[in-house]
Structures are given as structure tokens and as C-alpha cells.
Design an enzyme around this catalytic site. Sequence first.
Site, PDB file in Angstrom:
ATOM      1  N   TYR A   1      -8.986 -18.623   4.747  1.00  0.00           N
ATOM      2  CA  TYR A   1      -7.687 -17.971   4.975  1.00  0.00           C
ATOM      3  C   TYR A   1      -6.594 -19.023   5.197  1.00  0.00           C
ATOM      4  CZ  TYR A   1      -4.310 -14.759   7.229  1.00  0.00           C
ATOM      5  OH  TYR A   1      -3.197 -14.031   7.564  1.00  0.00           O
TER       6      TYR A   1
ATOM      7  N   GLY B   1       0.543  -1.910   8.279  1.00  0.00           N
ATOM      8  CA  GLY B   1       0.939  -3.075   9.068  1.00  0.00           C
ATOM      9  C   GLY B   1       2.317  -3.624   8.780  1.00  0.00           C
TER      10      GLY B   1
ATOM     11  N   LYS C   1      -3.253 -19.751   2.969  1.00  0.00           N
ATOM     12  CA  LYS C   1      -1.894 -19.647   3.508  1.00  0.00           C
ATOM     13  C   LYS C   1      -1.149 -20.979   3.391  1.00  0.00           C
ATOM     14  CE  LYS C   1      -1.830 -15.273   4.569  1.00  0.00           C
ATOM     15  NZ  LYS C   1      -1.006 -14.351   3.769  1.00  0.00           N
TER      16      LYS C   1
ATOM     17  N   ASN D   1       3.605  -9.597   0.346  1.00  0.00           N
ATOM     18  CA  ASN D   1       3.038  -9.400   1.678  1.00  0.00           C
ATOM     19  C   ASN D   1       1.544  -9.093   1.667  1.00  0.00           C
ATOM     20  OD1 ASN D   1       3.068  -8.242   4.626  1.00  0.00           O
ATOM     21  ND2 ASN D   1       2.375  -6.557   3.319  1.00  0.00           N
TER      22      ASN D   1
ATOM     23  N   ILE E   1       0.094 -10.721  14.720  1.00  0.00           N
ATOM     24  CA  ILE E   1       0.965  -9.537  14.717  1.00  0.00           C
ATOM     25  C   ILE E   1       0.084  -8.319  14.985  1.00  0.00           C
ATOM     26  CG2 ILE E   1       2.779  -8.291  13.469  1.00  0.00           C
ATOM     27  CD1 ILE E   1       2.415 -10.471  11.214  1.00  0.00           C
ATOM     28  N   LYS E   2       0.579  -7.415  15.828  1.00  0.00           N
ATOM     29  CA  LYS E   2      -0.188  -6.187  16.105  1.00  0.00           C
ATOM     30  C   LYS E   2      -0.174  -5.279  14.882  1.00  0.00           C
ATOM     31  CE  LYS E   2      -0.543  -4.891  20.901  1.00  0.00           C
ATOM     32  NZ  LYS E   2      -0.214  -3.845  21.873  1.00  0.00           N
TER      33      LYS E   2
HETATM   34  N1  LIG Z   1      -1.645  -9.416  11.419  1.00  0.00           N
HETATM   35  C1  LIG Z   1      -1.530 -10.694  11.677  1.00  0.00           C
HETATM   36  O1  LIG Z   1      -1.863 -11.164  12.773  1.00  0.00           O
HETATM   37  C2  LIG Z   1      -0.957 -11.629  10.631  1.00  0.00           C
HETATM   38  C3  LIG Z   1      -0.519 -12.909  11.029  1.00  0.00           C
HETATM   39  C4  LIG Z   1       0.023 -13.772  10.069  1.00  0.00           C
HETATM   40  C5  LIG Z   1       0.152 -13.363   8.751  1.00  0.00           C
HETATM   41  N2  LIG Z   1      -0.282 -12.118   8.392  1.00  0.00           N
HETATM   42  C6  LIG Z   1      -0.127 -11.749   6.992  1.00  0.00           C
HETATM   43  O2  LIG Z   1       0.697 -10.600   6.915  1.00  0.00           O
HETATM   44  C7  LIG Z   1       0.386  -9.880   5.699  1.00  0.00           C
HETATM   45  C8  LIG Z   1       0.188  -8.404   6.019  1.00  0.00           C
HETATM   46  O3  LIG Z   1      -0.940  -8.277   6.866  1.00  0.00           O
HETATM   47  P1  LIG Z   1      -1.133  -7.076   7.896  1.00  0.00           P
HETATM   48  O4  LIG Z   1      -1.439  -7.685   9.209  1.00  0.00           O
HETATM   49  O5  LIG Z   1      -0.025  -6.107   7.770  1.00  0.00           O
HETATM   50  O6  LIG Z   1      -2.514  -6.483   7.309  1.00  0.00           O
HETATM   51  P2  LIG Z   1      -2.957  -4.958   6.978  1.00  0.00           P
HETATM   52  O7  LIG Z   1      -4.410  -5.065   6.678  1.00  0.00           O
HETATM   53  O8  LIG Z   1      -2.470  -4.037   8.029  1.00  0.00           O
HETATM   54  O9  LIG Z   1      -2.161  -4.637   5.626  1.00  0.00           O
HETATM   55  C9  LIG Z   1      -2.441  -5.294   4.416  1.00  0.00           C
HETATM   56  C10 LIG Z   1      -2.138  -4.354   3.258  1.00  0.00           C
HETATM   57  O10 LIG Z   1      -2.435  -5.066   2.043  1.00  0.00           O
HETATM   58  C11 LIG Z   1      -3.137  -4.174   1.180  1.00  0.00           C
HETATM   59  N3  LIG Z   1      -3.971  -4.944   0.261  1.00  0.00           N
HETATM   60  C12 LIG Z   1      -5.112  -5.628   0.519  1.00  0.00           C
HETATM   61  N4  LIG Z   1      -5.610  -6.159  -0.608  1.00  0.00           N
HETATM   62  C13 LIG Z   1      -4.779  -5.785  -1.614  1.00  0.00           C
HETATM   63  C14 LIG Z   1      -4.761  -5.996  -3.022  1.00  0.00           C
HETATM   64  N5  LIG Z   1      -5.713  -6.711  -3.652  1.00  0.00           N
HETATM   65  N6  LIG Z   1      -3.723  -5.489  -3.731  1.00  0.00           N
HETATM   66  C15 LIG Z   1      -2.748  -4.776  -3.122  1.00  0.00           C
HETATM   67  N7  LIG Z   1      -2.726  -4.510  -1.813  1.00  0.00           N
HETATM   68  C16 LIG Z   1      -3.730  -5.015  -1.064  1.00  0.00           C
HETATM   69  C17 LIG Z   1      -3.974  -3.283   2.094  1.00  0.00           C
HETATM   70  O11 LIG Z   1      -4.355  -2.072   1.447  1.00  0.00           O
HETATM   71  C18 LIG Z   1      -3.008  -3.090   3.255  1.00  0.00           C
HETATM   72  O12 LIG Z   1      -2.191  -1.947   3.059  1.00  0.00           O
HETATM   73  C19 LIG Z   1      -0.840 -10.562   5.093  1.00  0.00           C
HETATM   74  O13 LIG Z   1      -0.426 -11.448   4.070  1.00  0.00           O
HETATM   75  C20 LIG Z   1      -1.409 -11.338   6.272  1.00  0.00           C
HETATM   76  O14 LIG Z   1      -2.173 -12.447   5.873  1.00  0.00           O
HETATM   77  C21 LIG Z   1      -0.816 -11.235   9.289  1.00  0.00           C
END
Ligand SMILES: NC(=O)c1ccc[n+]([C@@H]2O[C@H](COP(=O)([O-])OP(=O)(O)OC[C@H]3O[C@@H](n4cnc5c(N)ncnc54)[C@H](O)[C@@H]3O)[C@@H](O)[C@H]2O)c1
Length: 263
Positions: free
Chosen positions: A156, A17, A160, A91, A191-192
Site C-alpha cells: 500500500y 467513505g 501511494k 479517489n 480517516i474515519k
Molecule cells: N481511510 C483512511 O484512513 C485513508 C487514509 C489515507 C488515504 N486513504 C485513501 O482514501 C481513498 C478512499 O478510501 P476510503 O477510506 O474512503 O475507503 P472506502 O473503502 O470507504 O471507499 C473506497 C471506495 O472505492 C471503491 N473501489 C474499490 N476498488 C475499486 C475499483 N477497482 N474500481 C472502482 N472503485 C473501487 C469501493 O467500492 C469504495 O466505494 C483511498 O484511495 C484510500 O487509499 C484512506
Amino acid sequence: MGRLDGKIALVTGGGSGLGKSAAIHMAEEGASIIVSDINLETATETVETINKARQGAAIPVKHNVTNEDDWNNVLALCQNHFSELNILLNNAGISIGGDIESTEFETWKKLQEVDVDSIFWGCKLAIPILRKAKNSSIINISSTVGILGNPLTLGYGTAKAAVRSMTKSIALHCARHKYNIRCNSIHPTFIKTPLLKRFADAVGGDEEKAYDTLRSLIPLGDILEPRDVTYGIIYLASDESKMMTGSELVIDGGLTCGYMPPI
Ligand SMILES: NC(=O)c1ccc[n+]([C@@H]2O[C@H](COP(=O)([O-])OP(=O)(O)OC[C@H]3O[C@@H](n4cnc5c(N)ncnc54)[C@H](O)[C@@H]3O)[C@@H](O)[C@H]2O)c1
């Protein structure tokens, strides 16, 4: 010239992601990257993509961000392999929905552990290393739910919001001690990424329909691609933002700026 030429960055959760996209984009801008993830296989895939374009620009490492020993090992690797660290992108994160009545205590604790404690450890342990480098930057990924209330994201959203507050405290601590480390948070809306896909699957199965529902909530009418956020990451990581610290960069198509009348 890349906007991050000569910088060394640690990207947590870099196997998927947003973290994957950020690691690739930062490398395109000239940075060398330590791609960390609890899943070594996916971190290695990200590194292979980066190194195809620039051999030796990235290394993968297995890293559970909730574990203090893992942090010490990863930070030692940064120093041994690249000799310093300028950028920490916190992240890695998880999202589990639930309201105050349905959320189990274990789920609540898990969210605080992965989404908040991880950033505590990362910042606490990296600051002594970041201090030694020139113009360092910590970027903490929060969310719009760290700013707005939402009945369905109790744990969550709380996590945050804590990230938002922790960022400001760390920013002022570093400024006060003249460490030359800036610390900012980013607040994206949907985010996609695979995280959002899992959410869409959980609420009904039809992915595109779920995305359309989310799009309808955004004043600009769309959800984010990872690059919409990584441009913000590049800015905060680079010296272009040398006077930005303790700030919250909101990337949300207008979601948090107010109420859109339905007429
Ligand atoms: N996708 C969204 O809509 C969105 C919106 C706002 C914020 N975020 C934030 O963006 C960040 C990335 O999210 P994403 O959407 O890419 O998610 P994702 O699930 O695609 O990627 C998250 C990554 O974090 C890793 N991870 C999870 N737990 C872990 C741990 N304990 N130690 C190390 N790595 C770990 C996973 O293996 C994965 O590779 C996160 O902090 C999420 O809260 C996402």
C-alpha cells in the site's frame, strides 16, 4: 456563489467513505458530479443524497478503475451528459496490510493495480478531455504512508508513494504543454471511513480502542473526519488554487512533520 459553480467533476470510489463525502461536498459547492464506483448500488445512494438537495446535479456509473474500457465509457458519459469535464478526483483505492515477508505477490500486484494503474489510466485518458475545458484540476488521493515508511504497509505504501511521484510528473507534463490542467496529490492520515473500520476490525475487534491507539500516534490527538480532507479537495478543485500544481497537500494532524518526544 459556490466555490465550484459551473464545474463538472468525476469522483471515483464515490460510493463510500472519502469519495462519497467529497462528491456531496463538491456538489454543495456548486459542481455537477459523475459518481463512479465498482459498486453501482452505493454510487447510486450517493447520487440520491446529492440530487435530494439539487435535482440533476449528479449521475451514478459503474466503473472498475483498473479497466481501460470502463474508463473510456465513463469519460464518454461525462462528455455526453455534461458536455465537459473540469475535475478528476482519483479517489478509489484499497488497502491491504503486510510486510515484506508476509506479503504474497498476488496481493502486491492487486494493490499496484487498484491504487496505481487506475490513476495512470484515469489521467492518461482524461487529459485530452480536461484540456478542452477551462482551468482543469486532477486530484490524486495518496496517503501519509506515501511519504513515511511503515513496515506493515509494504504494498500500500509503495503504491501511494508511486501516486505522489506520478502526480508531479503529470503536473509538469501539463504545465510544459500549457494544457491548463493542474495535478496535485493529497496525503491524509487515518480517516474515519469504512476502510479504516475494516482495519480496526482486523486488528482486534474493539473499534473505539483501535481508534484511540491511532489517535495516540497523531500530534494533534485525533484521527480525521472525511470533511477534514474534503475541504482540501474543494481548494485544489477550485480556481482558488490556480498556482498550485505538483504539490502534496498533507492533512495529518502533524504526523509527518517530525518526532514527538515522549517527555
Ligand atoms: N481511510 C483512511 O484512513 C485513508 C487514509 C489515507 C488515504 N486513504 C485513501 O482514501 C481513498 C478512499 O478510501 P476510503 O477510506 O474512503 O475507503 P472506502 O473503502 O470507504 O471507499 C473506497 C471506495 O472505492 C471503491 N473501489 C474499490 N476498488 C475499486 C475499483 N477497482 N474500481 C472502482 N472503485 C473501487 C469501493 O467500492 C469504495 O466505494 C483511498 O484511495 C484510500 O487509499 C484512506
